[in-house]
Design a protein around this motif. Structure first.
Motif, PDB file in Angstrom:
ATOM      1  N   SER A 177      24.016  18.004 -31.715  1.00  0.00           N
ATOM      2  CA  SER A 177      22.634  18.204 -32.651  1.00  0.00           C
ATOM      3  C   SER A 177      21.647  18.969 -32.179  1.00  0.00           C
ATOM      4  O   SER A 177      20.636  18.955 -32.762  1.00  0.00           O
ATOM      5  CB  SER A 177      22.583  16.733 -32.700  1.00  0.00           C
ATOM      6  OG  SER A 177      22.135  16.068 -31.529  1.00  0.00           O
ATOM      7  N   ASN A 178      21.569  19.301 -30.922  1.00  0.00           N
ATOM      8  CA  ASN A 178      20.698  20.075 -30.511  1.00  0.00           C
ATOM      9  C   ASN A 178      21.050  21.156 -29.366  1.00  0.00           C
ATOM     10  O   ASN A 178      21.780  20.875 -28.868  1.00  0.00           O
ATOM     11  CB  ASN A 178      19.290  19.455 -30.038  1.00  0.00           C
ATOM     12  CG  ASN A 178      19.446  18.873 -28.731  1.00  0.00           C
ATOM     13  OD1 ASN A 178      19.500  19.588 -27.620  1.00  0.00           O
ATOM     14  ND2 ASN A 178      19.577  17.388 -28.800  1.00  0.00           N
TER      15      ASN A 178
ATOM     16  N   ASN B 282      24.657  17.131 -26.677  1.00  0.00           N
ATOM     17  CA  ASN B 282      23.441  18.149 -26.466  1.00  0.00           C
ATOM     18  C   ASN B 282      24.033  18.826 -24.975  1.00  0.00           C
ATOM     19  O   ASN B 282      25.006  18.704 -24.748  1.00  0.00           O
ATOM     20  CB  ASN B 282      22.292  17.210 -26.077  1.00  0.00           C
ATOM     21  CG  ASN B 282      22.382  16.373 -24.791  1.00  0.00           C
ATOM     22  OD1 ASN B 282      22.524  16.835 -23.899  1.00  0.00           O
ATOM     23  ND2 ASN B 282      22.241  14.989 -24.938  1.00  0.00           N
TER      24      ASN B 282
ATOM     25  N   ASN C 127      17.279  23.854 -35.791  1.00  0.00           N
ATOM     26  CA  ASN C 127      17.182  24.196 -34.390  1.00  0.00           C
ATOM     27  C   ASN C 127      16.698  25.577 -34.117  1.00  0.00           C
ATOM     28  O   ASN C 127      17.303  26.339 -34.769  1.00  0.00           O
ATOM     29  CB  ASN C 127      18.476  23.864 -33.482  1.00  0.00           C
ATOM     30  CG  ASN C 127      18.512  22.403 -33.535  1.00  0.00           C
ATOM     31  OD1 ASN C 127      17.995  21.674 -32.722  1.00  0.00           O
ATOM     32  ND2 ASN C 127      19.376  21.877 -34.430  1.00  0.00           N
ATOM     33  N   THR C 128      15.923  26.018 -33.310  1.00  0.00           N
ATOM     34  CA  THR C 128      15.622  27.273 -32.554  1.00  0.00           C
ATOM     35  C   THR C 128      15.846  27.337 -31.260  1.00  0.00           C
ATOM     36  O   THR C 128      15.622  26.216 -30.305  1.00  0.00           O
ATOM     37  CB  THR C 128      14.158  27.671 -33.001  1.00  0.00           C
ATOM     38  OG1 THR C 128      13.310  26.750 -32.455  1.00  0.00           O
ATOM     39  CG2 THR C 128      14.007  27.634 -34.380  1.00  0.00           C
TER      40      THR C 128
ATOM     41  N   ASP D 131      18.545  22.298 -27.286  1.00  0.00           N
ATOM     42  CA  ASP D 131      17.433  22.287 -26.243  1.00  0.00           C
ATOM     43  C   ASP D 131      17.761  22.783 -24.764  1.00  0.00           C
ATOM     44  O   ASP D 131      16.818  23.360 -24.125  1.00  0.00           O
ATOM     45  CB  ASP D 131      16.752  20.939 -26.143  1.00  0.00           C
ATOM     46  CG  ASP D 131      15.978  20.432 -27.662  1.00  0.00           C
ATOM     47  OD1 ASP D 131      16.023  21.371 -28.508  1.00  0.00           O
ATOM     48  OD2 ASP D 131      15.761  19.527 -27.916  1.00  0.00           O
TER      49      ASP D 131
ATOM     50  N   LEU E 163      24.055  20.569 -36.051  1.00  0.00           N
ATOM     51  CA  LEU E 163      23.053  21.304 -35.890  1.00  0.00           C
ATOM     52  C   LEU E 163      22.314  21.651 -37.108  1.00  0.00           C
ATOM     53  O   LEU E 163      22.892  22.298 -37.884  1.00  0.00           O
ATOM     54  CB  LEU E 163      23.535  22.749 -35.099  1.00  0.00           C
ATOM     55  CG  LEU E 163      23.679  22.640 -33.563  1.00  0.00           C
ATOM     56  CD1 LEU E 163      24.197  24.057 -32.962  1.00  0.00           C
ATOM     57  CD2 LEU E 163      22.783  22.108 -32.855  1.00  0.00           C
ATOM     58  N   THR E 164      20.919  21.449 -37.247  1.00  0.00           N
ATOM     59  CA  THR E 164      20.271  21.809 -38.433  1.00  0.00           C
ATOM     60  C   THR E 164      18.805  22.042 -38.036  1.00  0.00           C
ATOM     61  O   THR E 164      18.390  21.330 -37.244  1.00  0.00           O
ATOM     62  CB  THR E 164      20.165  20.637 -39.441  1.00  0.00           C
ATOM     63  OG1 THR E 164      19.787  19.396 -38.775  1.00  0.00           O
ATOM     64  CG2 THR E 164      21.335  20.279 -39.837  1.00  0.00           C
TER      65      THR E 164
ATOM     66  N   ASP F  39      21.677  19.357 -22.569  1.00  0.00           N
ATOM     67  CA  ASP F  39      20.752  19.248 -21.635  1.00  0.00           C
ATOM     68  C   ASP F  39      20.991  19.686 -19.951  1.00  0.00           C
ATOM     69  O   ASP F  39      20.424  19.920 -19.489  1.00  0.00           O
ATOM     70  CB  ASP F  39      20.166  17.835 -21.811  1.00  0.00           C
ATOM     71  CG  ASP F  39      19.423  17.414 -22.907  1.00  0.00           C
ATOM     72  OD1 ASP F  39      19.388  18.579 -23.784  1.00  0.00           O
ATOM     73  OD2 ASP F  39      19.238  16.189 -23.209  1.00  0.00           O
TER      74      ASP F  39
END
Length: 74
Positions: A46-47, A23, A72-73, A49, A69-70, A25
């Motif tokens: 995986s993200n 991530n 995600n926006t 964010d 990554l699937t 973060d």
């Protein structure tokens, strides 16, 4: 990057070729990247964010080759 007061990158930001990054973060305080932002070939990512607060990228933006990554926006 998680430090208070660090809210911009005055160069390019390249996150490439890592299986260990899951991530972003730690980048949550970043609001701008002066040059390119490239996120490529990170098997475990995986993200996205941690990029939610980025409002400007002065160069290219490329996010590719990150198979985890699937849906995600940002």
């Amino acid at each position: 990057f998680g430090e208070t007061g660090c809210d911009g990158v005055i160069a390019g930001l390249y996150i490439n070729d890592s299986a260990d990054i899951t991530n972003l973060d730690g980048l949550a305080n970043i609001t701008s990247v002066e040059y390119d932002l490239l996120i490529q070939r990170n098997a475990g990512l995986s993200n996205l964010d941690g990029l939610v607060n980025i409002t400007s990228v002065g160069g290219s933006l490329s996010i590719d080759g990150n198979p985890a990554l699937t849906g995600n926006t940002i």
